[in-house]
Design a protein around this motif. Structure first.
Motif, mmCIF file in Angstrom:
data_model
loop_
_atom_site.group_PDB
_atom_site.id
_atom_site.type_symbol
_atom_site.label_atom_id
_atom_site.label_comp_id
_atom_site.label_asym_id
_atom_site.label_seq_id
_atom_site.Cartn_x
_atom_site.Cartn_y
_atom_site.Cartn_z
ATOM 1 N N ASP A 42 -2.428 -7.213 -1.970
ATOM 2 C CA ASP A 42 -2.809 -5.956 -1.315
ATOM 3 C C ASP A 42 -4.160 -5.475 -1.826
ATOM 4 O O ASP A 42 -4.931 -4.866 -1.082
ATOM 5 C CB ASP A 42 -1.729 -4.912 -1.596
ATOM 6 C CG ASP A 42 -1.940 -3.647 -0.801
ATOM 7 O OD1 ASP A 42 -1.865 -2.545 -1.385
ATOM 8 O OD2 ASP A 42 -2.200 -3.756 0.418
ATOM 9 N N HIS A 54 -1.538 5.325 -2.995
ATOM 10 C CA HIS A 54 -2.911 5.334 -2.493
ATOM 11 C C HIS A 54 -3.949 5.370 -3.600
ATOM 12 O O HIS A 54 -5.121 5.086 -3.371
ATOM 13 C CB HIS A 54 -3.098 6.541 -1.555
ATOM 14 C CG HIS A 54 -2.197 6.471 -0.368
ATOM 15 N ND1 HIS A 54 -2.359 5.545 0.635
ATOM 16 C CD2 HIS A 54 -1.089 7.170 -0.048
ATOM 17 C CE1 HIS A 54 -1.401 5.705 1.538
ATOM 18 N NE2 HIS A 54 -0.622 6.688 1.142
ATOM 19 N N SER A 99 0.831 -1.216 0.000
ATOM 20 C CA SER A 99 0.000 0.000 0.000
ATOM 21 C C SER A 99 0.862 1.262 0.000
ATOM 22 O O SER A 99 0.610 2.207 0.761
ATOM 23 C CB SER A 99 -0.935 0.025 1.220
ATOM 24 O OG SER A 99 -1.782 -1.072 1.237
ATOM 25 N N GLY A 124 -4.318 -1.692 -5.242
ATOM 26 C CA GLY A 124 -3.307 -2.441 -4.511
ATOM 27 C C GLY A 124 -1.944 -2.050 -5.030
ATOM 28 O O GLY A 124 -1.783 -1.802 -6.231
ATOM 29 N N GLU A 178 -1.882 -0.876 10.012
ATOM 30 C CA GLU A 178 -3.190 -0.251 9.747
ATOM 31 C C GLU A 178 -4.059 -0.286 10.983
ATOM 32 O O GLU A 178 -4.778 0.679 11.269
ATOM 33 C CB GLU A 178 -3.889 -0.968 8.590
ATOM 34 C CG GLU A 178 -3.335 -0.555 7.239
ATOM 35 C CD GLU A 178 -4.101 -1.155 6.080
ATOM 36 O OE1 GLU A 178 -4.984 -2.020 6.316
ATOM 37 O OE2 GLU A 178 -3.814 -0.781 4.936
ATOM 38 N N LYS A 200 1.656 -5.081 7.501
ATOM 39 C CA LYS A 200 0.724 -4.085 6.970
ATOM 40 C C LYS A 200 -0.556 -4.048 7.804
ATOM 41 O O LYS A 200 -1.044 -2.967 8.189
ATOM 42 C CB LYS A 200 0.397 -4.406 5.512
ATOM 43 C CG LYS A 200 -0.584 -3.423 4.886
ATOM 44 C CD LYS A 200 -1.428 -4.070 3.830
ATOM 45 C CE LYS A 200 -2.630 -3.219 3.511
ATOM 46 N NZ LYS A 200 -3.571 -3.853 2.603
#
Lengths: 371, 259
Positions: B145, B36, B33, B40, B252, B248
Motif C-alpha cells: 500500500d 491516513h 489504506s 501505507g 479510489e 482498493k
C-alpha cells in the motif's frame, strides 16, 4: 614537496611502504625471490582482507574452504568447564570456542566465551500451573567489545542480547515441559524437576548468562552453556529430604540441615570436557533430554548457483552469508526446531543436510551432557 | 442424539468448523489504506486473528548515526493485545520482531533506499492463533500500500504438527498436520504438538525463505511434509493480495472521478 608540510603519503609508492601506511606487516627487500613473492602475496592478502573483506572471504569459499582452514561442515573446537563457580552458584558452566587463522606469520585468534550460572529460588507456583516451577534467563555482558560512549552500539548490542534472552528462555521452558511429558508414559506422570509442593512451593531456576567474548555464533555457545549449567545444578532440594514444612510458621518451608546440603553441593568436582572427544564411559545413567543447537551460515555460489551450509560461522563470516539457519535438536527424540531467515531459498535437500549435520553435532555434545 | 452428533462433528470438523483434513485456510479479509497518517496501512484478518499494520517511510532516520550509506534499514515494532502476561508477551514480541525484521529486510529492495528507514508498526487487535503469519501478511500488505519495492512477495504458512502419542491409549502412528491452526488447537495438545511457520514465495514454492518453530520440535519427515503443505498454500495468498489491491484501486478511482 616542501619539507615543512608533512605528506600523508609515503615518499616512495612501493607495496611495503603502502603496507606500512596501512599498518600492515611489512616485507624486507633483501629477501630472496621466492620468499619475497610469497611474503608479498601474503601482504596482498592482508591488503585484500582490509580493503575488501567480502571478496577475501568469498575467495576462500569458492575454493570450498574457510579463512581459518576449516571445512564447511566443521565446527570450531569447543571446551566446556562445569562447576567452577561452586559453591556460590547452584551450577555453572563456561563454554569456549576458539579458532585461529594464519597468514604467513600473522595469526589471528577469535574466541567465543560464554559463562552460565544457575541459582535456585523457592517460591509459590502460579495458580494455573500449581505443580510446575519457573525458569528465568538473564543475558548480560559486553562480548569483549569496549562499547564505551557509543550509545547506539550499546543499544544495538542490548537489543541482540534481549532477543537471545527470549530465545534461551523459550528453549529452556520447552525443554522442561518436554521432560515432564516424556517421563509420563504409562499413565504415571513424573512431576517436574522444579516442583516441591503442589500449589504451595516450587523452585525458580534463574540462569544468568554472561557473554565474555563474542567471536561469532553466540547462540550455540549460550545454549550449550545453559544446558551444561542446568546439568551441573545438582542436587535439587527435595521436600521431606532437604526441606520440611513447619506448621507453626504457617506451613513455611525450612531447611532440614542446610550445612549438609551445601556440603553435598560443594563436594562435586569441576569437570572439563572437550567437545570433539566422545567420552562414552558412563552409559549406566538413564538418558535425559537436552537441547543443543547448530547454527549454519547459508551461502549461494554466484557461479554455479549451488547452496552451501557453513557450520558454526565466525563473527567475520557471519557478515557475508546470505542467510542463517539455526537447528535445535532434542538429544533423546531427535526432533528438530529449524529457525531460518535469509535471501536464499532452502530446498528439501538443504534441510535434510542441515538436519543430518545437526544430529551429528547433537550426538557429539550428548556424550558430554549425559556423562 | 446430541452427544453422538457432537462426536461425529469432532471427527469431521475442526473446532472452528473447517474440515478435519487440516488443509483449509481460515477466511481472509484485508482492507488497505485504513489509516491516513501512515504512508501505507492494512488491516489483515484471518478468521478471528486481526492485525493492523502501518508503514512509515522511506524516511530519514531521526538519528543520523543510524544511517546506512548503502542500504535502507527496516524497523519493526509490534504491540500485542494481551497485556496480562507481560513477561511472556515481551519475549514473544522480541522473537517475532527479530524474525519479521530479517524476513522483511530480505524481501524489500533495500538497495533502492539508502540512508532511509522504513518503520513497520504492527498492532495485534485480536489473537486467535497463527499470529506470526498474520503479522507478516499484514506487514506485506501495508508495504504494498505504501508503494515500497519488494524483490518478492513472502507468504507465511502455519502448520500445527500433532505427533503420535500413546498417553491416551490410542495408537496414532502418523503425525497429523493442520494448516492455519486456531489458538484452541495450538494449546490443545500442548505436550505433543509443535507449530511450524514457513515462509516461501510463489516462484520457489518448494523452497523456504524463513522458518520459525515453537514447541517440542518435529521429526524431519514431518518438517518436509510441512514444506509440501506450504508449497501448495503459497499460491492462494498472493492471489488474495492482488484482489485486495484491485479493490482498493477500483474504490479510489470511483472516489476520485465521481462527480
Amino acid at each position: 614537496m616542501e619539507e615543512s608540510k608533512p605528506s600523508p603519503f609515503p615518499p616512495s609508492a612501493s607495496l611495503s611502504t603502502l603496507g606500512e601506511w596501512l599498518d600492515l606487516p611489512t616485507t624486507t627487500t633483501t629477501t630472496t625471490t621466492i620468499n619475497s613473492s610469497s611474503s608479498s602475496s601474503s601482504s596482498n592478502l592482508l591488503l585484500l582482507q582490509s580493503l575488501d573483506p567480502q571478496q577475501y572471504v568469498h575467495d576462500f569459499w569458492k575454493n570450498r574452504t574457510r579463512p581459518d582452514g576449516r571445512l564447511f561442515s566443521q565446527s570450531r573446537p569447543c571446551k566446556v568447564v562445569t562447576g567452577m563457580l561452586r559453591p556460590h552458584s547452584a551450577g555453572s558452566a563456561l563454554v569456549t570456542t576458539t579458532t585461529t587463522s594464519t597468514i604467513n606469520t600473522t595469526s589471528t585468534t577469535t574466541t567465543t566465551k560464554v559463562l552460565a550460572a544457575t541459582t535456585l529460588h523457592i517460591g509459590q507456583p502460579s495458580p494455573d500451573r500449581p505443580d510446575r516451577g519457573d525458569i528465568v534467563v538473564h543475558v548480560t555482558g559486553s562480548g569483549g567489545h569496549n562499547i564505551g560512549t557509543d550509545f547506539l552500539g550499546n543499544k544495538q548490542q542490548q537489543q541482540n542480547w534481549d532477543v537471545l534472552q527470549a530465545w534461551l528462555q523459550r528453549t529452556l521452558e520447552e525443554e522442561e515441559e518436554q521432560q515432564v511429558e516424556e517421563d509420563g508414559n504409562g499413565g504415571c506422570a513424573i512431576p517436574s524437576r522444579l516442583k516441591l509442593w503442589t500449589g504451595k512451593a516450587a523452585l525458580r531456576l534463574v540462569v544468568t548468562v554472561h557473554i565474555l567474548e563474542d567471536g561469532g555464533n553466540i547462540e550455540d555457545a549460550a545454549l550449550l552453556a545453559c544446558m551444561a549449567a542446568w546439568k551441573d545444578t545438582t542436587p535439587l532440594p527435595q521436600l521431606g529430604k532437604d526441606l520440611v514444612p513447619v506448621p507453626e510458621r504457617g506451613g513455611a518451608l525450612f531447611w532440614k540441615n542446610h550445612e549438609a546440603y551445601l556440603e553435598k553441593r560443594a563436594t562435586a568436582t569441576i569437570t572439563t570436557e572437550d567437545c570433539n572427544n566422545n567420552n562414552n564411559d558412563n552409559n549406566d545413567r538413564p538418558p535425559r533430554a537436552f537441547r543443543v543447537s547448530l547454527t549454519m551460515g547459508v551461502w549461494r555460489d554466484p557461479q554455479d548457483q549451488t547452496t552451501h551450509l557453513l557450520v558454526d560461522p565466525s563473527l567475520h563470516e557471519k557478515q557475508f552469508v546470505d542467510g542463517t539457519l539455526t537447528m535445535v535438536v532434542d538429544t533423546s527424540s531427535g526432533r528438530l526446531q529449524p529457525q531460518y531467515t535469509g535471501k536464499v531459498p532452502l530446498t528439501a535437500n538443504d534441510l535434510a543436510l542441515a538436519a543430518k549435520l545437526s544430529q551429528a553435532r547433537a550426538d557429539e555434545l550428548a556424550a558430554i551432557l549425559l556423562s | 442424539m446430541a452427544g453422538s452428533n457432537s462426536n461425529t462433528n469432532k471427527r469431521t470438523l475442526r473446532p472452528d468448523g473447517r474440515p478435519s483434513q487440516g488443509n483449509t485456510l481460515r477466511p481472509l479479509a484485508c482492507e488497505l489504506s485504513c489509516t491516513h497518517r501512515a504512508d501505507g496501512s492494512a488491516l489483515w484478518k484471518a478468521g478471528l486473528t486481526h492485525v493492523l499494520a502501518a508503514v512509515y517511510g522511506p524516511i530519514a532516520p531521526l538519528v543520523i548515526a543510524k544511517e546506512n550509506p548503502n542500504l535502507g534499514m527496516v524497523s519493526v515494532v509490534i504491540k500485542m493485545a494481551d497485556q496480562g502476561q507481560q513477561q511472556q508477551s515481551n519475549n514473544q514480541t522480541l522473537e517475532y520482531g527479530q524474525f519479521l525484521h530479517d524476513v522483511l529486510t530480505a524481501c524489500i529492495d533495500v538497495a533502492k533506499f539508502p540512508r532511509c528507514v522504513m518503520e513497520v508498526v504492527l498492532q495485534v487487535i485480536q489473537s486467535d492463533g497463527s499470529m506470526l503469519a498474520c503479522l507478516l501478511h499484514a506487514a506485506v500488505a501495508a508495504l504494498m500500500d505504501a508503494g515500497i519495492d519488494l524483490l518478492y512477495m513472502p507468504v507465511a504458512t502455519t502448520c500445527l504438527v500433532v505427533l503420535p502419542s500413546s498417553l491416551d491409549g490410542t495408537k496414532k502412528k502418523k503425525s497429523r498436520i493442520l494448516l492455519d491452526p486456531t489458538s484452541a488447537e495450538e494449546f490443545e495438545d500442548d505436550d505433543c504438538s509443535s507449530v511450524v511457520v514457513l515462509v516461501n514465495e510463489k516462484n520457489h514454492p518448494g523452497a523456504i525463505l524463513g522458518s520459525h518453530t515453537f514447541g517440542g520440535g518435529v521429526p524431519l519427515e514431518d518438517l518436509l511434509a510441512c514444506v509440501q503443505v506450504a508449497s501448495k498454500a503459497c499460491h492462494a495468498i498472493p492471489a488474495f493480495f492482488r484482489l485486495a489491491m484491485e479493490q482498493k484501486v477500483t474504490r479510489e478511482s470511483q472516489t476520485l472521478w465521481s462527480r
